[in-house]
Design a protein around this motif. Structure first.
Motif: not given
Length: 138
Positions: A28-31, A75-80, A124-127
Protein backbone atom coordinates in the motif's frame (compact mmCIF):
# COMPACT_ATOMS: atom_id res chain seq x y z
CA UNK A 1 5.28 -14.22 2.58
CA UNK A 2 4.83 -12.85 -0.92
CA UNK A 3 4.60 -9.08 -1.35
CA UNK A 4 2.80 -7.53 -4.29
CA UNK A 5 4.83 -5.10 -6.42
CA UNK A 6 2.83 -3.18 -9.01
CA UNK A 7 4.46 -1.10 -11.76
CA UNK A 8 2.74 2.22 -12.49
CA UNK A 9 2.98 3.85 -15.91
CA UNK A 10 0.45 6.25 -17.40
CA UNK A 11 0.24 7.98 -20.76
CA UNK A 12 -1.06 11.06 -18.93
CA UNK A 13 2.45 11.90 -17.69
CA UNK A 14 5.79 12.06 -19.50
CA UNK A 15 7.28 8.66 -20.26
CA UNK A 16 10.51 7.72 -18.47
CA UNK A 17 13.68 9.07 -20.12
CA UNK A 18 15.89 6.31 -18.67
CA UNK A 19 15.49 2.75 -17.33
CA UNK A 20 12.93 3.37 -14.58
CA UNK A 21 9.15 3.38 -14.09
CA UNK A 22 7.00 6.36 -13.23
CA UNK A 23 6.04 4.66 -10.01
CA UNK A 24 6.08 1.40 -8.10
CA UNK A 25 3.56 0.29 -5.49
CA UNK A 26 4.67 -2.18 -2.85
CA UNK A 27 1.58 -3.35 -0.97
CA UNK A 28 0.00 0.00 0.00
CA UNK A 29 3.00 2.31 -0.47
CA UNK A 30 3.65 4.14 -3.73
CA UNK A 31 7.14 5.31 -4.68
CA UNK A 32 7.04 7.91 -7.47
CA UNK A 33 10.16 8.62 -9.49
CA UNK A 34 11.38 12.18 -9.77
CA UNK A 35 9.05 14.33 -11.89
CA UNK A 36 10.32 17.13 -14.08
CA UNK A 37 8.34 19.94 -15.65
CA UNK A 38 8.07 18.09 -18.94
CA UNK A 39 5.30 18.40 -21.48
CA UNK A 40 4.17 14.79 -21.98
CA UNK A 41 3.58 15.29 -25.71
CA UNK A 42 6.84 17.01 -26.66
CA UNK A 43 9.00 15.50 -23.89
CA UNK A 44 10.59 18.93 -23.51
CA UNK A 45 10.66 21.15 -20.44
CA UNK A 46 7.84 23.69 -20.40
CA UNK A 47 8.91 27.21 -21.22
CA UNK A 48 8.83 29.80 -18.47
CA UNK A 49 10.25 30.45 -15.06
CA UNK A 50 10.86 28.02 -12.21
CA UNK A 51 7.24 28.41 -11.06
CA UNK A 52 5.95 27.24 -14.44
CA UNK A 53 8.32 24.28 -14.39
CA UNK A 54 7.37 23.38 -10.81
CA UNK A 55 3.64 23.55 -11.58
CA UNK A 56 4.09 21.19 -14.53
CA UNK A 57 6.21 18.79 -12.47
CA UNK A 58 3.48 18.67 -9.82
CA UNK A 59 0.77 18.15 -12.45
CA UNK A 60 2.79 15.23 -13.85
CA UNK A 61 3.17 13.88 -10.33
CA UNK A 62 -0.60 14.12 -9.86
CA UNK A 63 -1.23 12.03 -12.96
CA UNK A 64 1.04 9.29 -11.62
CA UNK A 65 -0.61 9.46 -8.19
CA UNK A 66 -4.02 9.14 -9.86
CA UNK A 67 -2.87 6.16 -11.98
CA UNK A 68 -1.85 4.39 -8.76
CA UNK A 69 -5.16 5.20 -6.99
CA UNK A 70 -3.49 7.76 -4.76
CA UNK A 71 -3.64 11.55 -4.47
CA UNK A 72 -1.76 14.61 -3.19
CA UNK A 73 -3.43 14.27 0.21
CA UNK A 74 -2.02 10.75 0.55
CA UNK A 75 1.59 11.83 0.01
CA UNK A 76 3.73 10.92 3.01
CA UNK A 77 7.12 12.34 1.97
CA UNK A 78 8.35 14.65 -0.77
CA UNK A 79 11.88 15.33 -1.89
CA UNK A 80 12.54 18.45 -3.93
CA UNK A 81 15.74 18.74 -5.92
CA UNK A 82 16.51 22.19 -7.31
CA UNK A 83 19.36 23.65 -9.30
CA UNK A 84 19.31 26.94 -7.36
CA UNK A 85 18.31 27.26 -3.68
CA UNK A 86 17.57 30.94 -4.34
CA UNK A 87 14.47 29.80 -6.26
CA UNK A 88 13.12 27.82 -3.31
CA UNK A 89 10.56 30.44 -2.29
CA UNK A 90 9.06 30.41 -5.81
CA UNK A 91 8.98 26.60 -5.80
CA UNK A 92 7.39 26.62 -2.36
CA UNK A 93 4.59 28.99 -3.45
CA UNK A 94 3.59 26.58 -6.24
CA UNK A 95 4.00 23.58 -3.91
CA UNK A 96 1.35 25.10 -1.60
CA UNK A 97 -1.15 25.09 -4.49
CA UNK A 98 -1.02 21.27 -4.56
CA UNK A 99 -0.36 20.46 -0.89
CA UNK A 100 -2.85 22.55 1.03
CA UNK A 101 -3.09 20.98 4.50
CA UNK A 102 -1.72 18.12 6.60
CA UNK A 103 1.53 18.60 4.71
CA UNK A 104 3.79 15.63 4.02
CA UNK A 105 7.28 15.37 5.45
CA UNK A 106 9.74 17.02 3.07
CA UNK A 107 13.37 17.44 2.16
CA UNK A 108 14.67 20.08 -0.25
CA UNK A 109 18.20 20.16 -1.60
CA UNK A 110 20.20 22.05 -4.17
CA UNK A 111 22.00 19.81 -6.65
CA UNK A 112 24.71 20.52 -9.20
CA UNK A 113 22.60 19.54 -12.20
CA UNK A 114 19.27 17.89 -13.01
CA UNK A 115 18.27 15.82 -16.06
CA UNK A 116 17.60 17.89 -19.19
CA UNK A 117 18.93 20.94 -17.31
CA UNK A 118 15.68 21.16 -15.37
CA UNK A 119 15.41 23.65 -12.53
CA UNK A 120 13.36 21.37 -10.27
CA UNK A 121 12.60 17.67 -9.80
CA UNK A 122 10.13 16.29 -7.27
CA UNK A 123 9.76 12.72 -6.02
CA UNK A 124 7.30 11.37 -3.47
CA UNK A 125 6.30 8.43 -1.33
CA UNK A 126 2.53 8.11 -0.97
CA UNK A 127 -0.09 5.80 0.45
CA UNK A 128 -2.53 3.85 -1.69
CA UNK A 129 -5.98 3.07 -0.35
CA UNK A 130 -7.93 4.63 2.49
CA UNK A 131 -5.89 6.95 4.69
CA UNK A 132 -6.95 8.39 8.02
CA UNK A 133 -4.91 11.40 9.16
CA UNK A 134 -4.61 12.12 12.86
CA UNK A 135 -2.66 14.92 14.42
CA UNK A 136 -1.07 15.27 17.82
CA UNK A 137 0.20 18.54 19.20
CA UNK A 138 2.43 18.53 22.23
Amino acid sequence: MTLTRKIINTNNAPRPIAPYNQGVVLESTLYVSGCLGLDKDTMKLVEGDVSTETRQALRNLGEILHAADSAYDKVIKTTIFMSDMNEFSSINEVYKEFFTKDYPARSAVQVAKLPLNARVEIEVVAAVGTVKTVCCKH
